[in-house]
Design a protein around this motif. Sequence first.
Motif, PDB file in Angstrom:
ATOM      1  N   LYS A  16     -38.922 -16.615  19.277  1.00  0.00           N
ATOM      2  CA  LYS A  16     -37.899 -15.579  19.093  1.00  0.00           C
ATOM      3  C   LYS A  16     -38.484 -14.391  18.343  1.00  0.00           C
ATOM      4  CE  LYS A  16     -34.049 -18.870  18.918  1.00  0.00           C
ATOM      5  NZ  LYS A  16     -33.002 -19.476  18.053  1.00  0.00           N
ATOM      6  N   ASP A  17     -39.238 -13.574  19.059  1.00  0.00           N
ATOM      7  CA  ASP A  17     -39.675 -12.300  18.504  1.00  0.00           C
ATOM      8  C   ASP A  17     -38.501 -11.327  18.517  1.00  0.00           C
ATOM      9  OD1 ASP A  17     -42.372 -13.064  18.200  1.00  0.00           O
ATOM     10  OD2 ASP A  17     -42.834 -12.527  20.271  1.00  0.00           O
ATOM     11  N   ARG A  18     -38.661 -10.239  17.764  1.00  0.00           N
ATOM     12  CA  ARG A  18     -37.712  -9.130  17.831  1.00  0.00           C
ATOM     13  C   ARG A  18     -38.390  -7.929  18.471  1.00  0.00           C
ATOM     14  NH1 ARG A  18     -36.268  -7.457  12.272  1.00  0.00           N
ATOM     15  NH2 ARG A  18     -38.264  -8.403  11.684  1.00  0.00           N
ATOM     16  N   SER A  19     -37.644  -7.186  19.251  1.00  0.00           N
ATOM     17  CA  SER A  19     -38.186  -5.972  19.852  1.00  0.00           C
ATOM     18  C   SER A  19     -38.035  -4.779  18.934  1.00  0.00           C
ATOM     19  CB  SER A  19     -37.488  -5.687  21.191  1.00  0.00           C
ATOM     20  OG  SER A  19     -36.093  -5.510  20.983  1.00  0.00           O
ATOM     21  N   THR A  20     -37.288  -4.956  17.833  1.00  0.00           N
ATOM     22  CA  THR A  20     -36.992  -3.862  16.922  1.00  0.00           C
ATOM     23  C   THR A  20     -36.776  -4.418  15.523  1.00  0.00           C
ATOM     24  OG1 THR A  20     -35.429  -2.083  16.427  1.00  0.00           O
ATOM     25  CG2 THR A  20     -34.546  -4.029  17.503  1.00  0.00           C
ATOM     26  N   ILE A  21     -36.936  -3.553  14.503  1.00  0.00           N
ATOM     27  CA  ILE A  21     -36.603  -3.982  13.134  1.00  0.00           C
ATOM     28  C   ILE A  21     -35.262  -3.409  12.686  1.00  0.00           C
ATOM     29  CG2 ILE A  21     -39.031  -4.242  12.509  1.00  0.00           C
ATOM     30  CD1 ILE A  21     -38.689  -1.673  10.778  1.00  0.00           C
ATOM     31  N   ILE A  22     -34.534  -2.793  13.591  1.00  0.00           N
ATOM     32  CA  ILE A  22     -33.202  -2.283  13.262  1.00  0.00           C
ATOM     33  C   ILE A  22     -32.274  -3.453  12.944  1.00  0.00           C
ATOM     34  CG2 ILE A  22     -31.201  -1.050  14.192  1.00  0.00           C
ATOM     35  CD1 ILE A  22     -33.156   0.566  15.903  1.00  0.00           C
ATOM     36  N   LEU A  23     -31.381  -3.265  11.976  1.00  0.00           N
ATOM     37  CA  LEU A  23     -30.393  -4.306  11.674  1.00  0.00           C
ATOM     38  C   LEU A  23     -29.613  -4.655  12.937  1.00  0.00           C
ATOM     39  CD1 LEU A  23     -29.019  -3.180   8.197  1.00  0.00           C
ATOM     40  CD2 LEU A  23     -29.915  -5.456   8.719  1.00  0.00           C
ATOM     41  N   PRO A  24     -29.343  -5.931  13.170  1.00  0.00           N
ATOM     42  CA  PRO A  24     -28.705  -6.345  14.424  1.00  0.00           C
ATOM     43  C   PRO A  24     -27.279  -5.803  14.583  1.00  0.00           C
ATOM     44  CG  PRO A  24     -29.684  -8.219  13.282  1.00  0.00           C
ATOM     45  CD  PRO A  24     -29.716  -7.076  12.331  1.00  0.00           C
TER      46      PRO A  24
END
Length: 741
Positions: free
Chosen positions: A494-502
């Motif tokens: 489960k990588d994230r494509s962004t560091i923006i708050l979900p």
Amino acid sequence: MGFVRLVIVTCSLWLSTTPFIVIANEDFPFRNVSLSFEERVDDLVSRLSLEEMMQQMSHELPKLGQGVPAIPRLGIKNYTWITECLRGDVQAGNATSFPQALGLAASFDSDILFRVARATGIEVRAKNNDYVKRGMYGIHQGLSCFSPVINIMRDPRWGRNQETYGEDPHLTGTLAQSFVRGLQGDDSRFLLVNSGCKHADVYAGPENIPVSRFGFDAIVSTRDWRMTFLPAFKKCVESGTYNIMCSYYSINGRPSCINEKLLTDILRDEWKFKGYVVSDAGAVEHVIYHHHYFNNSLDAVVAAVNAGVNLAVASFKYDYTPVYYSIVDAVNKGRLSIDRIRELMKPMWYTRMKLGEFDPPDSNPYKQLNLSVIESDEHRELALEAAVKSFVLLKNKNNFLPFLSYNNVSIIGPFMDNKADLFGDYPPNTDPKFVTTPFDRLSRLAGNLTFTPGCVDGAPCLKYDKAAVTKAVKYANLVFVCLGLGSQLEGELKDRSTIILPGYQLQLLQDAVSRSPPGTPVMLILFNAGPVDISWAENSDRVVAILAAFYPAQATGEALFQAVTLEDPKNNPAGRLPFTWPVSESQIPPITNYSMVGRTYRYATEQPLYPFGYGLSYTTFNYSNFNINTKIQIGGNFSGSVNIQNTGKYSGDEVVQVYISWPKLPFPAPKLQLVWFDRIYINKNEIKTVKFDISGENLAVWFDDGWKIPTGKYLIYVGGQQPNTTKTVPSNVLQSYFLLV
């Protein structure tokens, strides 16, 4: 003399099915405790058929309930090599759950890592004693740990950051050594459990975004490999770990589990590793099915065996035939020698010997542990201490914290009362009665309490109840906002494509500010491993405090209560970030780019939101009288000292950090390197003299022809933070220099 028994078995050395009779003597030399372990292992391995060895070297996941097979003719029982001990006994019945690994690293406290590991090992052993009595040998029921994880956190979007000890090789290696020694016990003869450092090597994202880990090829320079990714594994080997796991990735075109340069040249020949190498689950199979390096099991098994993989954990894909099932065929065709197979078997049996499997139970002190140690008062108190020590205070405007009570308190956000998401990935199965949430304990601070999760669907927060948030904060004198990621959004695969708050999480925070009465203080508590974009909160005057809690596990609520109230001076926050917290995604190179340029504090070219080593306290410290020799002989260790005074209102811990920078080098190299740290308690107004020793090895740099220690002028810094950063804590950093001659 022991008695003998008549046993009829089927010989399968050459795939024959002809039954024959053997005499199984209970006094085989491998059971003779007067012999050395090495002699006993040699005897045991000499008695194994080729097919028996093949079965012992291939841990087939579809058969995890029974582990590797028993060998009845020798009186040997089943065994499982798969147990997770990341921060508690994982998924094996009730166990104490300590903070997730990245939070433990934020403590900058080798002692707490050691004690958490020791408590974990004790619970693993106690439950194994019970499992063996009941004839249970399934996954997570054994004594061989796949822990710690010592990969370097090089990208904030990688899903497995939470399992690591952060971005710095020295911090990671030092904490790994403490964890290994804690797990393995201190008996002169027997192991409590055996540790295993993973995943060798250059494994630090991606998991699934933008490509799958199973066939990913990490292209890494030799210098980055040697100076960033390998050092912690070397420290782990030096600490006496019994296993190393090879990873899913390829390194410069060669899959890790068939990589002779990594597993033979470096691990065994250079570092003198004597333990066993185990593949990650299915990694040997993926050499064929994902890396497409070979197209058949025969070539793959020859390559893996020759590289030095002792134990292949077979694929989760049940339709794959485990590659190591081809060992017999490879020997019969002359591609492998039976002597090579026997040699690879020895470290595995040596480990089982050291765990006490073949000695009388009453001679092994660890065999006496029983289930009374599980979730003991001592271990639960340790879980609380570890959780408090893991917290990093990122913001405390006008010394808002600590406080004791408020009249109207609001607790909101998807993590306010969500027990599952307070643990992170690979959690132990903790008894729910020992789990406290932010809501459970922070509600004690309220005369009147209002609350809502705000996010109907939890951490993803794609369904947001703005009306409920507005109602909850309408009359509040204090608002706690609990945001983050959780295992839904970051973890293995489960990588994230962004560091923006979900989702709407940032909107929830902004509504907490705008919909509460003017001047109402808002405290943000974050539950995440990989950093998220909280620039808005950092810059908001109304968000008066920000606390990075990571995944504190079972003691979350009580630890938060202790930290914000400071009922006990020992709970003064002192954690430090074990990674660099970027301002925004623009500071992050592509996750598939394995150059260290622009990554971590060691190679960064821009100022972050919060630097590595950053963390606030309720008190302040002043450093003075920095002493160090200004001329040091090359190749030796050296020492120094500094005085530290607690100049604030409260007693508390200080994390002392020593960094060096090298003379100018003719190639890209770290601009700064942590070389020593410690966490010490200092009473208010007290002055302590701290002495530190720095290994000459920490000054080495990888040149094109190997390790060298450059001569010249080095800068050295000591303080409670990293030097030369825009974001600082309210204490000083001292600078000196030394000449290496």
